[in-house]
Design a protein around this motif. Structure first.
Motif, PDB file in Angstrom:
ATOM      1  N   GLY A   1       0.799  -1.217   0.000  1.00 50.83           N
ATOM      2  CA  GLY A   1       0.000   0.000   0.000  1.00 50.83           C
ATOM      3  C   GLY A   1       0.831   1.266   0.000  1.00 50.83           C
ATOM      4  N   THR A   2       2.122   1.143   0.310  1.00 51.68           N
ATOM      5  CA  THR A   2       3.006   2.318   0.317  1.00 51.68           C
ATOM      6  C   THR A   2       4.245   2.106  -0.548  1.00 51.68           C
ATOM      7  N   ALA A   3       4.750   0.881  -0.602  1.00 54.19           N
ATOM      8  CA  ALA A   3       5.917   0.563  -1.429  1.00 54.19           C
ATOM      9  C   ALA A   3       5.427   0.077  -2.792  1.00 54.19           C
ATOM     10  N   HIS A   4       5.557   0.929  -3.825  1.00 57.04           N
ATOM     11  CA  HIS A   4       5.023   0.627  -5.143  1.00 57.04           C
ATOM     12  C   HIS A   4       6.113   0.128  -6.094  1.00 57.04           C
ATOM     13  N   CYS A   5       5.723  -0.733  -7.019  1.00 56.82           N
ATOM     14  CA  CYS A   5       6.654  -1.321  -7.978  1.00 56.82           C
ATOM     15  C   CYS A   5       6.152  -1.109  -9.399  1.00 56.82           C
ATOM     16  N   ALA A   6       7.085  -1.212 -10.368  1.00 60.36           N
ATOM     17  CA  ALA A   6       6.722  -1.067 -11.776  1.00 60.36           C
ATOM     18  C   ALA A   6       7.635  -1.913 -12.648  1.00 60.36           C
ATOM     19  N   SER A   7       7.102  -2.341 -13.780  1.00 62.99           N
ATOM     20  CA  SER A   7       7.924  -2.959 -14.821  1.00 62.99           C
ATOM     21  C   SER A   7       7.448  -2.374 -16.143  1.00 62.99           C
ATOM     22  N   LEU A   8       8.396  -2.123 -17.061  1.00 59.98           N
ATOM     23  CA  LEU A   8       8.029  -1.475 -18.317  1.00 59.98           C
ATOM     24  C   LEU A   8       9.052  -1.747 -19.396  1.00 59.98           C
ATOM     25  N   HIS A   9       8.628  -1.534 -20.651  1.00 56.06           N
ATOM     26  CA  HIS A   9       9.506  -1.571 -21.818  1.00 56.06           C
ATOM     27  C   HIS A   9       9.589  -0.148 -22.358  1.00 56.06           C
ATOM     28  N   ALA A  10      10.794   0.315 -22.616  1.00 61.68           N
ATOM     29  CA  ALA A  10      10.988   1.649 -23.182  1.00 61.68           C
ATOM     30  C   ALA A  10      11.691   1.523 -24.529  1.00 61.68           C
ATOM     31  N   LEU A  11      11.075   2.069 -25.574  1.00 64.22           N
ATOM     32  CA  LEU A  11      11.684   2.066 -26.898  1.00 64.22           C
ATOM     33  C   LEU A  11      12.612   3.268 -27.007  1.00 64.22           C
ATOM     34  N   ILE A  12      13.904   2.995 -27.250  1.00 63.64           N
ATOM     35  CA  ILE A  12      14.923   4.033 -27.226  1.00 63.64           C
ATOM     36  C   ILE A  12      15.202   4.537 -28.642  1.00 63.64           C
ATOM     37  N   ASP A  13      15.581   5.795 -28.729  1.00 62.95           N
ATOM     38  CA  ASP A  13      15.944   6.398 -30.005  1.00 62.95           C
ATOM     39  C   ASP A  13      16.987   5.553 -30.719  1.00 62.95           C
ATOM     40  N   GLU A  14      16.856   5.434 -32.031  1.00 62.60           N
ATOM     41  CA  GLU A  14      17.747   4.566 -32.803  1.00 62.60           C
ATOM     42  C   GLU A  14      19.196   5.013 -32.773  1.00 62.60           C
ATOM     43  N   SER A  15      19.407   6.300 -32.547  1.00 64.12           N
ATOM     44  CA  SER A  15      20.785   6.806 -32.517  1.00 64.12           C
ATOM     45  C   SER A  15      21.466   6.582 -31.180  1.00 64.12           C
ATOM     46  N   CYS A  16      20.736   6.020 -30.238  1.00 63.76           N
ATOM     47  CA  CYS A  16      21.299   5.793 -28.900  1.00 63.76           C
ATOM     48  C   CYS A  16      22.355   4.694 -28.940  1.00 63.76           C
ATOM     49  N   THR A  17      23.448   4.908 -28.245  1.00 62.47           N
ATOM     50  CA  THR A  17      24.515   3.910 -28.139  1.00 62.47           C
ATOM     51  C   THR A  17      24.413   3.197 -26.806  1.00 62.47           C
ATOM     52  N   PRO A  18      24.972   2.011 -26.705  1.00 65.84           N
ATOM     53  CA  PRO A  18      24.909   1.268 -25.440  1.00 65.84           C
ATOM     54  C   PRO A  18      25.479   2.024 -24.251  1.00 65.84           C
ATOM     55  N   THR A  19      26.435   2.893 -24.502  1.00 72.44           N
ATOM     56  CA  THR A  19      27.042   3.646 -23.403  1.00 72.44           C
ATOM     57  C   THR A  19      26.074   4.660 -22.794  1.00 72.44           C
ATOM     58  N   GLU A  20      24.996   4.979 -23.506  1.00 70.83           N
ATOM     59  CA  GLU A  20      24.011   5.942 -23.010  1.00 70.83           C
ATOM     60  C   GLU A  20      22.875   5.268 -22.248  1.00 70.83           C
ATOM     61  N   PHE A  21      22.875   3.939 -22.246  1.00 71.28           N
ATOM     62  CA  PHE A  21      21.786   3.221 -21.586  1.00 71.28           C
ATOM     63  C   PHE A  21      21.631   3.594 -20.114  1.00 71.28           C
ATOM     64  N   GLU A  22      22.736   3.637 -19.397  1.00 70.66           N
ATOM     65  CA  GLU A  22      22.685   3.895 -17.958  1.00 70.66           C
ATOM     66  C   GLU A  22      22.099   5.269 -17.653  1.00 70.66           C
ATOM     67  N   GLU A  23      22.465   6.256 -18.477  1.00 70.11           N
ATOM     68  CA  GLU A  23      21.945   7.607 -18.247  1.00 70.11           C
ATOM     69  C   GLU A  23      20.437   7.656 -18.497  1.00 70.11           C
ATOM     70  N   ILE A  24      19.998   6.995 -19.574  1.00 68.33           N
ATOM     71  CA  ILE A  24      18.566   6.973 -19.875  1.00 68.33           C
ATOM     72  C   ILE A  24      17.813   6.219 -18.783  1.00 68.33           C
ATOM     73  N   LYS A  25      18.370   5.109 -18.366  1.00 68.46           N
ATOM     74  CA  LYS A  25      17.738   4.326 -17.302  1.00 68.46           C
ATOM     75  C   LYS A  25      17.636   5.149 -16.024  1.00 68.46           C
ATOM     76  N   HIS A  26      18.676   5.910 -15.721  1.00 66.58           N
ATOM     77  CA  HIS A  26      18.670   6.767 -14.530  1.00 66.58           C
ATOM     78  C   HIS A  26      17.552   7.800 -14.619  1.00 66.58           C
ATOM     79  N   ARG A  27      17.358   8.388 -15.812  1.00 71.33           N
ATOM     80  CA  ARG A  27      16.303   9.389 -15.992  1.00 71.33           C
ATOM     81  C   ARG A  27      14.919   8.760 -15.835  1.00 71.33           C
ATOM     82  N   ILE A  28      14.755   7.555 -16.373  1.00 71.49           N
ATOM     83  CA  ILE A  28      13.471   6.854 -16.247  1.00 71.49           C
ATOM     84  C   ILE A  28      13.175   6.566 -14.783  1.00 71.49           C
ATOM     85  N   ARG A  29      14.183   6.080 -14.069  1.00 65.03           N
ATOM     86  CA  ARG A  29      13.997   5.796 -12.634  1.00 65.03           C
ATOM     87  C   ARG A  29      13.653   7.057 -11.862  1.00 65.03           C
TER      88      ARG A  29
END
Length: 300
Positions: free
Chosen positions: A232-260
């Motif tokens: 009732g207070t601790a909430h969870c989520a799972s999702l799929h995010a479609l990333i821009d095609e120009s995104c490189t693997p090295t940018e994954f962590e930054e995007i993930k951080h922004r999503i979180r």
């Protein structure tokens, strides 16, 4: 033992001792409203006792058997407490109706004395838990406040009987208290089943959250978004995010951080994020296709 747990233990002992005294007093004064409140207080005492046990249980760390931890034990306690309050309220309503059909004299002086003691004792317990931070303590404080209001009603009723001799005020107060508790118990049950059935938390709007996630730079779309709550207070989520095609693997962590960050801003403390994209031909990284033929990377 944490301070919050000690406060709940104090409230439990105080409430249990007074409930026994209250039941004897209700029998002595022949007051159905005092007896009904005694049964309510027994339910509260039991729920406090369960809360104390579950408070310690919920502090246990996650393991291979309970990978999400033990937070759902508090939901189990709420289910037990709500069930007890429902049964107790039905019994009290039945007794009050019987008293309407066959009115009897009430010892208003005894009612007045017990009402004063009830306001003091329950007021002390309410003050003891009023400044708690845990969900259990906040819920418990609300129960204590309900008890104080119930005893204030009995106090007024005893004065009315003393001045007017209108003894039907006793079963009327009993019905009012029972209905009030019944409605509250149904509210608690609704919240419990919403958690058990993994309903989307009430304070989260799926469409608004999806819109907020799409504003994250390089995120083109969000799908397979699932939301639920552990207690009732601790909430969870799972999702799929479609990333821009120009995104490189090295940018994954930054995007993930922004999503979180967006998820945490919306009250979600735990998330599993899968990021998908179709890489350009010049990408240097190696992307393995999934069993469905889509290229994607997993981030947890």
């Amino acid at each position: 033992m944490k301070k919050s747990t000690k406060n709940m233990l104090f409230a439990f002992l105080l409430n249990l001792g007074f409930s026994i005294l209250e039941l004897l007093g209700g029998i002595f004064t022949n007051s159905i409203s005092i007896i009904s409140d005694a049964l309510h207080d027994f339910g509260d005492a039991f729920s406090i006792g369960v809360s104390v046990v579950l408070e310690k249980k919920s502090e246990k760390k996650a393991n291979v058997d309970y990978t999400f931890g033990y937070l759902r034990y508090s939901v189990l306690g709420a289910l037990i407490t709500a069930g007890i309050l429902l049964i107790g309220s039905v019994v009290v309503i039945y007794q009050a109706v019987c008293r309407f059909l066959a009115p009897s004299m009430v010892n208003h002086d005894g009612m007045l004395i017990f009402a004063i003691v009830g306001v003091v004792v329950n007021g002390l317990a309410a003050l003891k838990t009023a400044h708690g931070h845990s969900l259990n303590e906040k819920t418990l404080s609300l129960h204590m406040l309900e008890d104080v209001l119930g005893w204030l009603a009995i106090l007024v009723g005893s004065i009315v009987i003393k001045l007017t001799g209108w003894h039907l005020i006793d079963p009327i107060l009993s019905l009012a208290i029972a209905v009030f508790v019944l409605l509250h118990a149904f509210g608690h049950l609704k919240e419990v089943f919403a958690v058990i059935l993994e309903k989307t938390p009430e304070n989260i709007c799926v469409s608004e959250l999806t819109k907020a996630l799409k504003t994250v730079e390089r995120v083109k779309d969000v799908h397979h978004l699932h939301l639920w709550s552990l207690d009732g207070t601790a909430h969870c989520a799972s999702l799929h995010a479609l990333i821009d095609e120009s995104c490189t693997p090295t940018e994954f962590e930054e995007i993930k951080h922004r999503i979180r960050h967006v998820l945490e801003h919306n009250g979600i403390s735990h998330a599993t994020i899968e990021m998908e994209y179709r890489p350009c031909a010049h990408e240097a990284c190696e992307i393995k296709p999934s069993s469905h033929g889509h290229h994607h990377a997993h981030c947890h």
